[in-house]
Design an enzyme around this catalytic site. Structure first.
Site, PDB file in Angstrom:
ATOM      1  N   GLU A 113     -87.643 -12.232 -16.593  1.00 35.71           N
ATOM      2  CA  GLU A 113     -87.615 -12.284 -15.121  1.00 35.71           C
ATOM      3  C   GLU A 113     -88.825 -11.569 -14.502  1.00 35.71           C
ATOM      4  O   GLU A 113     -89.402 -12.053 -13.530  1.00 35.71           O
ATOM      5  CB  GLU A 113     -86.296 -11.687 -14.609  1.00 35.71           C
ATOM      6  CG  GLU A 113     -85.120 -12.611 -14.930  1.00 35.71           C
ATOM      7  CD  GLU A 113     -83.771 -11.938 -14.744  1.00 35.71           C
ATOM      8  OE1 GLU A 113     -83.523 -10.897 -15.395  1.00 35.71           O
ATOM      9  OE2 GLU A 113     -82.955 -12.439 -13.942  1.00 35.71           O
ATOM     10  N   GLU A 133     -78.343 -13.417 -21.173  1.00 38.68           N
ATOM     11  CA  GLU A 133     -77.250 -12.662 -20.544  1.00 38.68           C
ATOM     12  C   GLU A 133     -75.877 -13.272 -20.795  1.00 38.68           C
ATOM     13  O   GLU A 133     -74.875 -12.570 -20.913  1.00 38.68           O
ATOM     14  CB  GLU A 133     -77.486 -12.560 -19.023  1.00 38.68           C
ATOM     15  CG  GLU A 133     -78.631 -11.654 -18.623  1.00 38.68           C
ATOM     16  CD  GLU A 133     -79.970 -12.365 -18.541  1.00 38.68           C
ATOM     17  OE1 GLU A 133     -80.093 -13.496 -19.070  1.00 38.68           O
ATOM     18  OE2 GLU A 133     -80.903 -11.794 -17.951  1.00 38.68           O
TER      19      GLU A 133
END
Ligand code: COA
Length: 260
Positions: A113, A133
């Site tokens: 990210e 995740e």
């Protein structure tokens, strides 16, 4: 904690290095805070005209948020943590000078990210990208569900986020997640520095306005963005750098920009 992120300046380029190699440069609150202040420092230093974000060593850029901080947290106690990470990513994305992620290994979760928040991503062949995740029962929170589809398209982003499967550097190149892949980490560091040096010499006002207009594509309607482009195009004609750039071209010499 200051040395969990390193900061140096070379040839007008700030190099910000996440420095927890024994933890694959996993991200914690101290790292996020230090990153934030170093990006701020880079932007406020008139001598700095480009930033490289990278990870220490040859294993990882950043293997995501530090999972040891997760047990026992609930929606309330995790919020400041995720908000901080997302604020850092947003800050990187909005920086007025160019940013390059030099991805030297795993860029997973928050690592991927932060790399996506940079303007340009270069990687070494050993780099691995992913949003794993889902395997922890959670989802990306530093902008992954938002920036990934914008970079690679919704279908590919859904596969990556829903499966959690990592991809290799050549696949990341194929889908447009990275701009260039280098054989070794050393080649990556040299190649990234070469690009950063080139970007650092470009006219600062035009760089800032071009970045803004490019980013607006994600935020404005087509009509508004085109109209914004006309406005900022006109603004560049009020800069000293435009006179310098045009004069240098017409007189067959290299321009020397003053970033004003
Ligand atoms: N948070 C905390 N510690 C992490 C970490 C993370 N995100 N990623 C790696 N580490 C630590 C490991 O716990 C290990 O520490 P230890 O030596 O004290 O046990 C060290 O970094 C090396 O990791 P290890 O798993 O032994 O290396 P590997 O080469 O077998 O695997 C990864 C590397 C990156 C594939 C694996 O560590 C991994 O899957 N990490 C988590 C990625 C993730 O889910 N990120 C998103 C978090 S929201």
């Amino acid at each position: 904690m200051a040395d969990e992120v390193l900061y140096e300046v070379e040839d007008g380029v700030a190099i910000i290095t996440i420095n927890r190699p024994e933890k694959y440069n996993a991200l914690n609150v101290d790292v996020a805070n230090a990153m934030h202040s170093f990006f701020q420092k880079a932007e406020e230093d008139p001598e700095v005209r480009a930033v490289i974000l990278t990870g220490m060593g040859e294993k990882a850029f950043a293997a995501g948020a530090d999972i040891t901080a997760f047990p026992g947290r609930d929606s309330k106690t995790v919020r400041p943590f995720v908000e901080k990470g997302q604020a850092v990513a947003n800050y990187i994305e909005a920086l007025s000078i160019p940013t390059i992620a030099a991805v030297n290994g795993y860029a997973l979760g928050g690592g991927c990210e932060f790399a996506m928040a940079c303007d340009i991503r270069y990687a070494s062949a050993n780099a691995r990208f992913g949003q794993p995740e889902i395997n922890l029962g959670i989802i990306p929170g530093y902008g992954g569900t938002v920036r990934l589809p914008r970079l690679v398209g919704l279908g590919v982003a859904k596969e990556l986020v829903l499966s959690g499967n990592p991809i290799k550097a050549d696949e990341a190149l194929r889908i447009g997640l990275v701009n260039k892949v280098f054989e070794t980490v050393e080649d990556l560091r040299n190649g990234t520095m070469e690009l950063a040096r080139t970007l650092a010499k470009k006219p600062g006002v035009a760089i800032k306005l071009a970045k803004q207009s490019l980013s607006n594509a994600w935020e404005m309607s087509l009509k508004d963005n085109l109209s914004y482009e006309v406005d900022v195009f006109c603004q560049t004609f009020d800069t000293e750098d435009k006179e310098e750039g045009v004069d240098a071209f017409l007189n067959k010499r290299e321009p020397v920009f003053k970033h004003k």
